[in-house]
Design an enzyme around this catalytic site. Structure first.
Site, short mmCIF file in Angstrom:
data_model
loop_
_atom_site.label_atom_id
_atom_site.label_comp_id
_atom_site.label_asym_id
_atom_site.label_seq_id
_atom_site.Cartn_x
_atom_site.Cartn_y
_atom_site.Cartn_z
CG ASP A 191 -0.33 -0.65 2.44
OD1 ASP A 191 0.88 -0.35 2.51
OD2 ASP A 191 -1.10 -0.62 3.66
CG ASP B 235 -8.96 -1.24 11.70
OD1 ASP B 235 -7.75 -1.77 11.27
OD2 ASP B 235 -9.11 0.25 11.13
CG HIS C 208 -5.72 -1.98 8.67
ND1 HIS C 208 -5.81 -1.06 9.28
CD2 HIS C 208 -4.56 -2.18 8.58
CE1 HIS C 208 -4.63 -0.38 9.82
NE2 HIS C 208 -3.72 -0.91 9.02
CD GLU D 19 -8.64 1.12 7.74
OE1 GLU D 19 -8.64 0.10 8.58
OE2 GLU D 19 -8.01 2.06 8.23
C1 GLP Z 1 -0.56 0.16 8.54
C2 GLP Z 1 -0.12 -0.34 7.32
C3 GLP Z 1 -0.33 -2.02 7.64
C4 GLP Z 1 0.25 -2.44 8.83
C5 GLP Z 1 -0.36 -1.66 9.91
C6 GLP Z 1 -0.03 -2.05 11.50
O1 GLP Z 1 -1.55 0.75 8.64
N1 GLP Z 1 -0.93 -0.13 6.15
O2 GLP Z 1 0.32 -2.81 6.41
O3 GLP Z 1 0.22 -3.93 9.02
O4 GLP Z 1 -0.09 -0.40 9.74
O5 GLP Z 1 1.12 -1.39 11.70
P1 GLP Z 1 2.22 -1.60 12.98
O6 GLP Z 1 2.95 -2.72 12.32
O7 GLP Z 1 2.82 -0.39 12.94
O8 GLP Z 1 1.20 -2.06 14.20
#
Ligand code: GLP
Length: 257
Positions: free
Chosen positions: A67, A136, A138, A143
């Site tokens: 993404d 959440d 995702h 989402e």
């Molecule tokens: C972001 C990314 C995801 C990731 C998520 C969790 O929103 N788009 O790919 O898995 O955050 O982030 P973290 O690893 O910092 O908890």
């Protein structure tokens, strides 16, 4: 789903590094799906170590990131292209032309998304997809309520994700509201998945994703439909799983050990 629970994040990163090492040795031209966020940072450090100390070469590897924020250029320090350069690409021998991150500045977002999907198809699909998980539920930026058969497209971030990700920006207001993300269907089409989660803060969502019903309200739960997923957790992230003892027993008695 294979649920692997290890004592620490470092152990998880080591295992992930070994699995990727094995894949790249077997198929030096493999296609990796990469993730951002804080979760994969320890894994990328391990890959850099394996590159420097154990001759792991990425020179023929192709990569696709999940993404990107819409409106940020690749040289913006909060963009996911910039993150990948800093956390991995600049420290290994990957050919930058073979690395793909959606273009958050594309004039025609729909065309960008279609061509991203097309590029994945042209290289024969993603061999191994790395995933983290949002609080959440995702994956990528899919989402809650994302179609479980969605493809790469534009999404609007939830308030929760904006809050979670504000720590990377100067303020919550700076966090872009829109992004391009591979779809849940795109992720389900990958040949194998490694999902990592660390810390108690992820324990609720991990239990929903692994042991709850498959629901678009928890997009990561769609991984229950994928035939080749390893979920690699530290103890705190696994702490709310009902079947924790069973997962540990399965791993301790895995046929290869
Ligand atoms: C972001 C990314 C995801 C990731 C998520 C969790 O929103 N788009 O790919 O898995 O955050 O982030 P973290 O690893 O910092 O908890």
């Amino acid at each position: 789903m294979e649920v692997i629970i290890l004592p620490s994040e470092k152990d998880c990163a080591k295992l992930g590094g070994q699995l990727i090492f094995d894949l790249v040795k077997e198929n030096p031209a493999c296609v990796l799906g990469l993730a951002t966020g804080s979760t994969p940072v320890s894994l990328y450090k391990e890959l850099i170590r394996l590159h420097k100390e154990n001759d792991l070469s990425f020179s023929n590897v192709t990569s696709f990131n999940l993404d990107e924020y819409i409106g940020l250029s690749g040289d913006h320090p909060c963009s996911y292209r910039y993150f990948m350069q800093e956390q991995l690409f600049d420290s290994v021998d990957i050919n930058l032309k073979s690395t793909h991150v959606p273009n958050g500045l594309a004039n025609n977002i729909e065309a960008e998304c279609d061509s991203y999907e097309q590029s994945i198809l042209e290289v024969g699909g993603i061999d191994l997809q790395i995933l983290g998980i949002g609080s959440d539920g995702h994956i990528g930026f899919n989402e809650p309520c994302s179609s479980l058969s969605s493809r790469t497209r534009m999404k609007t971030l939830t308030g929760e994700t904006i809050k979670d990700n504000a720590r990377f920006f100067e303020s919550e207001n700076e966090v872009p509201r829109h992004c391009i993300t591979m779809g849940v269907g795109t992720i389900l089409d990958t040949k194998s998945v490694l999902l990592f989660a660390f810390g108690e803060g992820k324990s609720d969502v991990i239990s929903k994703a692994i042991e709850g019903p498959i629901s678009s309200m928890v997009p990561a739960s769609a991984l229950q439909l994928h035939p080749n997923v390893k979920v690699i957790l530290d103890e705190p992230a696994a702490s709310k799983l009902v079947n924790i003892d069973y997962y540990k027993e399965v791993y301790a008695n895995r046929p290869s050990s």
